[in-house]
Every structure is written in C-alpha cells, then in structure tokens.
Design a protein around this motif. Structure first.
Motif, PDB file in Angstrom:
ATOM      1  N   HIS A  41      21.595   9.030 -23.378  1.00 44.72           N
ATOM      2  CA  HIS A  41      21.297  10.390 -23.832  1.00 44.72           C
ATOM      3  C   HIS A  41      19.783  10.621 -23.808  1.00 44.72           C
ATOM      4  O   HIS A  41      19.005   9.679 -23.640  1.00 44.72           O
ATOM      5  N   HIS A  77      16.091  12.280 -25.267  1.00 44.93           N
ATOM      6  CA  HIS A  77      15.333  12.618 -26.471  1.00 44.93           C
ATOM      7  C   HIS A  77      14.148  13.483 -26.050  1.00 44.93           C
ATOM      8  O   HIS A  77      13.533  13.209 -25.021  1.00 44.93           O
ATOM      9  N   SER A 100      17.473   6.690 -33.058  1.00 45.48           N
ATOM     10  CA  SER A 100      17.623   7.113 -34.448  1.00 45.48           C
ATOM     11  C   SER A 100      18.673   6.237 -35.114  1.00 45.48           C
ATOM     12  O   SER A 100      19.382   5.474 -34.462  1.00 45.48           O
ATOM     13  N   ASP A 105      21.978   7.006 -33.727  1.00 42.71           N
ATOM     14  CA  ASP A 105      22.161   6.352 -32.418  1.00 42.71           C
ATOM     15  C   ASP A 105      22.664   4.922 -32.599  1.00 42.71           C
ATOM     16  O   ASP A 105      23.635   4.495 -31.975  1.00 42.71           O
ATOM     17  N   ALA A 147      21.483  11.354 -31.948  1.00 39.17           N
ATOM     18  CA  ALA A 147      20.485  12.324 -32.383  1.00 39.17           C
ATOM     19  C   ALA A 147      19.145  11.908 -31.820  1.00 39.17           C
ATOM     20  O   ALA A 147      19.013  10.804 -31.285  1.00 39.17           O
TER      21      ALA A 147
HETATM   22 ZN   LIG Z   1      19.140   9.611 -29.920  1.00 37.29          ZN
END
Ligand SMILES: [Zn+2]
Lengths: 157, 345
Positions: free
Chosen positions: A101, A103, A111, A114, B345
C-alpha cells in the motif's frame, strides 16, 4: 525507480521485484494532496529451498475496496481470484506473497494498524514467508517479520 | 511432493502383519503351545473345539512396539457341554499343565485370560478361554482363587467384534481402500499413544478402545485421483473422536473416558479407569488434533514432516533438504494462500 528489477535482501532471504511491478508502484505513488491510499496484494513465487522470492504481479484496488488519504480496506474478492488464477496457471508455484500500500510520505514507516494487519495476514497463512511493501513518494520499503518484529529489507544497489 | 508418501513410509515402519518374519517366529512358539493346550484339555475332559487368533493381528491393526515385544491373542474354545461350571478350572489346567510344565515362570491367570511371557523372545501370549454353545461364545472370567461371585462364563462375541472392526459394508465407493486407510489410522494412533504417554498410562489406553473409537469416528479422505490422504483423514477422525461423547467433563477440567464394546458383552472398555487417564487421553488427543492441523496448514514438506515426527516419533521420516544446485527451481505449493481482508493506514 521503475527502470529495472530491484532486489531486496534481509539475512538469508532475497526478494526480486520485477520492473513491471515497480512501474505500477511508481504510478500509484500518493503525490497529489487529494490522492487516496492505493493498495493490493503481491503475487509471486519462490525457490525450492525458499531463499529467493520473486514478485511476479500485483493487484490494484477493485470496486468493492475502500480507501481514504490515510487508510484503506482491502475486501474485494477479486484479489483472491487473481491469486487463485496465478496459482492454477503456474502449476502451483505462484502464490500470495503479501500486501502493498502507499503512504503520503517520502520514506514510509508502518503504522500500528499496518503491523497489526500484517500479523493477521501471517496468521491466515501459517508457514508462509510473506512480504509487506509500503510505497512512499520517494522510496519503496519492504518489510518481513523476524524475531525482532518487522524489519525492512535492504535494497541492493 | 505429497505427504502421503511419508505416511506410507511411516506405516511400513510400524506395522506388524502376519507375513512379517518377526511375527512368524512368534507364531511358531504359539502353535507349539497351542498344540500342548489341545492335549492337556483333551486329558482334562474338555477338548478344544476351535482356536483362533483374535486381537489386532487378526484385524490388520497391529503395530511393532517400541520395546520390540510381540503380543499374540490366542483364543481357545471348548464345547459348552463339556465345560466345567467353574470357569477358572480350564485356566488352571492351561497354566499348570501346559505353561508351567514348559518352564514358564511367569504364567499368570488374569481375569479375562491366561498369560505367558517368552522373555528371551520378547513374546507375550494371552489365552482367552471360551465355551461355545451353538454360535454363542462365553468367556471365562475370573482370577485363580476367585470365588463363585467373582467368576463367571460371560457372554462375548470375539468373532463378531473382529468382523465389526473389519466391516467395510458401510463405506461408499472403494470400500477396500477405505478399510485400508482405517487400518493405517489405527496404527498411527497406537504409535502416537506409545510415544506420548508414560508406559503406565499408555497401558490403560487400551488398543481395543482406540480401535473402537476410530472405527466409530472414521472419516475417510481421498484426493480427486482417488489417492489416500491419511493426514486429512486422521485429523477429521481425531476431531470426531473428541466430540463423540467418549470424554465426560468432570470438575477441575478433568475428564472421564468411556467407550463401549460394540458387541457382547457391551461393556465399557475403559471401565474402572481413572480421571487421570481420561484427562491425559482427552488433552493429548486435543493437542494431537492441533498438531495435525498445523501439519495440514504447513506448506513446506520438510516442516510438515518435522511436525509429524514430533507427534509420532522417530519412525516418521523427515527428508533431507534438497541440495539441488539449480536453486532457481521453484517451490510448488498446495494452496494459493489466503488474502482475506486487509487494512492499513
Ligand atoms: Zn500504512
């Protein structure tokens, strides 16, 4: 980034990322202020003795997935379908190798959410080596779980 | 490479069958004693009308013990009309006029049989004695000095039990393959017992108990080519054994085990067993279930075998790491992997 293959290493494991996959990641970087996070699964194979891994293809968001600028939810069944198709077509060598993913930061760091999610991915695939990729606006980082927690792989220059 | 290949190797290593050389020597001893029994019983006025092997050898579920000991169950049958009312009498005849004469120091009259040990040959023979009335068998129950209230000719069905264990009429499709898989599973479970329990507790987890439970809970597994998958079959069978009702929860997370003979005299195979036996049996069976699931989930062949060796001991093979120089040969997996849902996130 994206002109040729990249090899990431950690301890006895290496991950070879094709330039096609690198190109997709380059195009999905969150460069604009309104860009949502992009994400998907990593599909690839490994050597019989499990020291070399190859990223062969990656998926990108499907209609039933959700995302904001700072979060995503991967839930569309097409990701699993892509994995299953690659598995069958390869005769059992191509499998789910993890997730990726984006960022919106230069050099990405995972994070807490994550890391929790990665642990759950590992839990769903016992015995498998998984890789987790975060694509920053400047750098791509690959993480694996080691006995010290999640550790980044070093890119070979 | 399929894990079944390794199960087959393991099975070959632990199985004991009538054809094995080791067993042939044991049979010769057994035949010779049985011949003496025939003579002694004829002299005593109750001639032997039939004899047969019962127990795991007769049902193709016998395993080699780690100690190297052999067990033979030799049923001796006399006619009801000639049988003495005191059922212990023929047991004493067998013990004194046959075994002790042959020099067995340790011949013993136990409740359900007479036993003899060939120490030098690691051979242990049990002689259950039956009287037969028409098609009905009755087993001589009682120790040497049992009074009338502690001895009896008890209804039994040794041949019926054997047929029940070997029955394949309820298996749909390739019934012989399924029966053969069942025989494999019983042998695996018996070796697991011998590996995982102390000798004292293992002796109380009777082979016939394991066999009856496995038969009632047997869940065959074959792949789409019709090849057996013993790992899946064992896992599903063990899961069924855990919830079948053999284990009754007691206070303090303890368990009582009971399983009834499916044939006369329908008794509880674990009658008189302690909660310690029941609790250990239940908990170790549950651990086994988890380990088998781990082995199923594990995709690496060597790692799979390592888990199974932990369960079954050193007779379970673990292949050497392939030192093939062509390191780019790709690993073949049994499944594509689970994506599920992911978030970040
Ligand atoms: Zn992330």
């Amino acid at each position: 980034m994206g002109d040729e293959n990249a090899i990431f290493k950690n301890g006895g494991i290496s991950l070879n990322i094709s330039k096609d996959a690198l190109a997709v990641w380059k195009n999905h970087r969150q460069i604009n202020a309104k860009d949502h996070e992009k994400f998907g699964v990593i599909i690839g194979s490994c050597s019989e003795i499990k020291d070399e891994y190859w990223v062969e293809s990656i998926t990108t968001p499907f209609p039933n997935d959700r995302s904001t600028r700072y979060s995503f939810l991967l839930r569309d069944r097409n990701h699993q379908k892509a994995v299953d198709l690659a598995f069958v077509e390869s005769g059992g060598t191509s499998i789910y190798l993890g997730t990726w993913h984006t960022h919106p930061e230069l050099i990405p760091t995972p994070s807490l959410i994550d890391k929790m999610d990665w642990l759950s991915c590992i839990g769903k695939n016992p015995g498998r080596q998984l890789f987790f990729v975060i694509v920053g606006t400047k750098e791509i980082r690959v993480f694996v779980r080691t006995s010290f927690g999640f550790t980044k792989l070093i890119m070979e220059s | 490479m399929s894990i079944q290949k390794h199960f087959n190797t393991f099975h070959d290593a632990i199985k004991l069958s009538k054809q094995d050389d080791a067993y042939k020597t044991a049979r010769e001893r057994d035949d010779s004693i049985t011949n003496d029994v025939r003579n002694a019983f004829k002299d005593a006025g109750y001639p032997v009308i039939e004899d047969f092997i019962q127990g795991s050898i007769s049902t193709d579920t016998a395993i080699l013990k780690k100690s190297g000991d052999f067990d033979i169950d030799r049923a001796i049958v006399i006619d009801c009309d000639n049988a003495p009312d005191n059922c212990v009498k023929p047991k004493i005849t067998l013990c004194e006029n046959v075994l002790e004469k042959r020099g067995f120091q340790n011949a013993k009259i136990k409740k359900p049989c007479v036993t003899a040990d060939y120490k030098s040959e690691n051979l242990h023979i049990d002689f259950p004695i039956y009287r037969k009335n028409g098609a009905e068998y009755e087993l001589a129950i009682g120790k040497r000095n049992a009074d009338e209230s502690n001895r009896k000719w008890e209804e039994a069905d040794p041949r019926g039990l054997k047929d029940w264990i070997k029955d394949k009429s309820s298996y749909i499709g390739s019934a012989s393959d399924k029966l053969s898989q069942f025989n494999h599973l019983v042998r695996y479970l018996k070796r697991w017992r011998d590996e995982k329990f102390s000798e004292g507790v293992a002796a109380k987890i009777h082979s016939i108990g394991i066999t009856v439970m496995a038969k009632q809970c047997f869940s065959p597994s074959f792949d789409s080519d019709g090849k057996p998958d013993d790992l899946i079959a064992l896992k599903t069978t063990v899961s069924a054994m855990l919830i079948h009702g053999y284990f009754t929860a007691k206070a303090n997370s303890q368990y009582q085990v009971s399983a009834f003979l499916p044939k006369k005299p329908w008794r509880d195979i674990f009658d008189g067993s302690s909660v310690n036996t029941g609790t250990q049996f239940r908990n170790k069976l549950s651990t086994l279930e988890g380990k088998l699931q781990d082995a199923i989930s594990e995709t690496d062949e060597i790692e799979k075998c390592k888990i199974l060796r932990e369960v079954f001991g050193d007779d379970f093979p673990v292949p050497e790491k392939s030192n093939n120089s062509a390191s780019t040969r790709k690993a073949i997996f049994s499944s594509s992997g689970a994506v599920g849902t992911s978030q970040g996130a």
